[in-house]
Scaffold this active site. Sequence first.
Site, PDB file in Angstrom:
ATOM      1  N   HIS A 106      -9.143  14.291   1.652  1.00  0.00           N
ATOM      2  CA  HIS A 106      -8.496  15.439   1.018  1.00  0.00           C
ATOM      3  C   HIS A 106      -8.971  16.697   1.750  1.00  0.00           C
ATOM      4  O   HIS A 106     -10.189  16.907   1.884  1.00  0.00           O
ATOM      5  CB  HIS A 106      -8.926  15.585  -0.441  1.00  0.00           C
ATOM      6  CG  HIS A 106      -8.564  14.435  -1.339  1.00  0.00           C
ATOM      7  ND1 HIS A 106      -7.530  14.503  -2.239  1.00  0.00           N
ATOM      8  CD2 HIS A 106      -9.121  13.206  -1.492  1.00  0.00           C
ATOM      9  CE1 HIS A 106      -7.469  13.360  -2.923  1.00  0.00           C
ATOM     10  NE2 HIS A 106      -8.423  12.552  -2.486  1.00  0.00           N
ATOM     11  N   ASP A 128      -0.518  16.616  -0.833  1.00  0.00           N
ATOM     12  CA  ASP A 128      -0.804  15.815  -2.027  1.00  0.00           C
ATOM     13  C   ASP A 128       0.254  16.094  -3.094  1.00  0.00           C
ATOM     14  O   ASP A 128       0.658  17.239  -3.316  1.00  0.00           O
ATOM     15  CB  ASP A 128      -2.210  16.159  -2.555  1.00  0.00           C
ATOM     16  CG  ASP A 128      -2.715  15.135  -3.554  1.00  0.00           C
ATOM     17  OD1 ASP A 128      -3.646  14.381  -3.210  1.00  0.00           O
ATOM     18  OD2 ASP A 128      -2.176  15.086  -4.679  1.00  0.00           O
ATOM     19  N   HIS A 183      -6.369   3.208   0.415  1.00  0.00           N
ATOM     20  CA  HIS A 183      -6.133   3.409   1.849  1.00  0.00           C
ATOM     21  C   HIS A 183      -6.932   4.666   2.179  1.00  0.00           C
ATOM     22  O   HIS A 183      -6.680   5.726   1.572  1.00  0.00           O
ATOM     23  CB  HIS A 183      -4.630   3.596   2.114  1.00  0.00           C
ATOM     24  CG  HIS A 183      -4.254   3.780   3.561  1.00  0.00           C
ATOM     25  ND1 HIS A 183      -3.265   3.021   4.179  1.00  0.00           N
ATOM     26  CD2 HIS A 183      -4.694   4.645   4.504  1.00  0.00           C
ATOM     27  CE1 HIS A 183      -3.134   3.406   5.430  1.00  0.00           C
ATOM     28  NE2 HIS A 183      -3.974   4.396   5.660  1.00  0.00           N
ATOM     29  N   CYS A 236       0.838  -1.201   0.000  1.00  0.00           N
ATOM     30  CA  CYS A 236       0.000   0.000   0.000  1.00  0.00           C
ATOM     31  C   CYS A 236       0.876   1.256   0.000  1.00  0.00           C
ATOM     32  O   CYS A 236       1.726   1.432   0.890  1.00  0.00           O
ATOM     33  CB  CYS A 236      -0.934   0.002   1.210  1.00  0.00           C
ATOM     34  SG  CYS A 236      -1.784   1.570   1.441  1.00  0.00           S
ATOM     35  N   HIS A 266      -8.450   8.021   2.864  1.00  0.00           N
ATOM     36  CA  HIS A 266      -7.826   9.343   2.995  1.00  0.00           C
ATOM     37  C   HIS A 266      -8.882  10.417   2.828  1.00  0.00           C
ATOM     38  O   HIS A 266      -9.833  10.263   2.048  1.00  0.00           O
ATOM     39  CB  HIS A 266      -6.688   9.543   1.992  1.00  0.00           C
ATOM     40  CG  HIS A 266      -7.008   9.185   0.579  1.00  0.00           C
ATOM     41  ND1 HIS A 266      -7.100   7.878   0.137  1.00  0.00           N
ATOM     42  CD2 HIS A 266      -7.283   9.966  -0.496  1.00  0.00           C
ATOM     43  CE1 HIS A 266      -7.400   7.871  -1.156  1.00  0.00           C
ATOM     44  NE2 HIS A 266      -7.525   9.127  -1.563  1.00  0.00           N
ATOM     45  N   ASN A 292     -12.868  10.189  -1.557  1.00  0.00           N
ATOM     46  CA  ASN A 292     -13.338   9.377  -2.679  1.00  0.00           C
ATOM     47  C   ASN A 292     -13.414   7.917  -2.244  1.00  0.00           C
ATOM     48  O   ASN A 292     -12.508   7.418  -1.562  1.00  0.00           O
ATOM     49  CB  ASN A 292     -12.388   9.533  -3.863  1.00  0.00           C
ATOM     50  CG  ASN A 292     -12.402  10.936  -4.429  1.00  0.00           C
ATOM     51  OD1 ASN A 292     -13.462  11.560  -4.521  1.00  0.00           O
ATOM     52  ND2 ASN A 292     -11.241  11.459  -4.785  1.00  0.00           N
TER      53      ASN A 292
HETATM   54  P1  DGP Z   1      -7.822   9.561  -4.657  1.00  0.00           P
HETATM   55  O1  DGP Z   1      -7.959   9.768  -6.119  1.00  0.00           O
HETATM   56  O2  DGP Z   1      -8.977  10.168  -3.867  1.00  0.00           O
HETATM   57  O3  DGP Z   1      -7.558   8.115  -4.309  1.00  0.00           O
HETATM   58  O4  DGP Z   1      -6.560  10.426  -4.225  1.00  0.00           O
HETATM   59  C1  DGP Z   1      -5.265   9.923  -4.163  1.00  0.00           C
HETATM   60  C2  DGP Z   1      -4.368  11.114  -4.049  1.00  0.00           C
HETATM   61  O5  DGP Z   1      -3.085  10.646  -3.690  1.00  0.00           O
HETATM   62  C3  DGP Z   1      -4.195  11.912  -5.335  1.00  0.00           C
HETATM   63  O6  DGP Z   1      -4.739  13.228  -5.155  1.00  0.00           O
HETATM   64  C4  DGP Z   1      -2.699  11.995  -5.546  1.00  0.00           C
HETATM   65  C5  DGP Z   1      -2.127  11.506  -4.236  1.00  0.00           C
HETATM   66  N1  DGP Z   1      -0.897  10.759  -4.365  1.00  0.00           N
HETATM   67  C6  DGP Z   1      -0.702   9.657  -5.147  1.00  0.00           C
HETATM   68  N2  DGP Z   1       0.552   9.202  -5.003  1.00  0.00           N
HETATM   69  C7  DGP Z   1       1.157  10.042  -4.090  1.00  0.00           C
HETATM   70  C8  DGP Z   1       2.464  10.070  -3.527  1.00  0.00           C
HETATM   71  O7  DGP Z   1       3.340   9.261  -3.800  1.00  0.00           O
HETATM   72  N3  DGP Z   1       2.724  11.070  -2.652  1.00  0.00           N
HETATM   73  C9  DGP Z   1       1.775  12.016  -2.314  1.00  0.00           C
HETATM   74  N4  DGP Z   1       2.155  12.958  -1.454  1.00  0.00           N
HETATM   75  N5  DGP Z   1       0.530  12.001  -2.815  1.00  0.00           N
HETATM   76  C10 DGP Z   1       0.229  11.012  -3.700  1.00  0.00           C
END
Ligand code: DGP
Length: 114
Positions: free
Chosen positions: A102, A30, A98, A4, A100, A87
Amino acid sequence: MDNCLFCKIIKGDIPSTKVYEDEFCFAFRDINPQAPTHILVVPREHVASIAEAGEKLSPEALHALISAIGKIAAQEGLNNGFRVVSNCGPDACQSVLHLHFHILGGRQMADQMA
Ligand code: DGP
């Protein structure tokens, strides 16, 4: 969970810009910000989405997540408001499985949510 992405970020195996942590939660910026402030708040314990959070996370962890959102918004100076999005599943385009939240802020949000 071994494969994950967010578990690896919480463990520090993948770098992130941390903005907050406590016993139950971890929060970081993000990688692809969609607003001037865009922070992800995640539980330390792996649960896939908000659909299973109520059953799998402790009341303490659920409370900590909600409290963390308010603390982080204050810490980031989001005094004029902010939006919280979680989401869940394919229809909502959840890309990391996992849970989260936003936190989006620092500009006027669109009136329409989707
Ligand atoms: P969602 O689409 O709701 O599952 O959002 C996942 C978010 O995770 C997306 O806005 C981009 C963020 N994200 C993906 N990979 C990484 C990473 O390696 N580091 C960080 N800081 N954010 C990430």
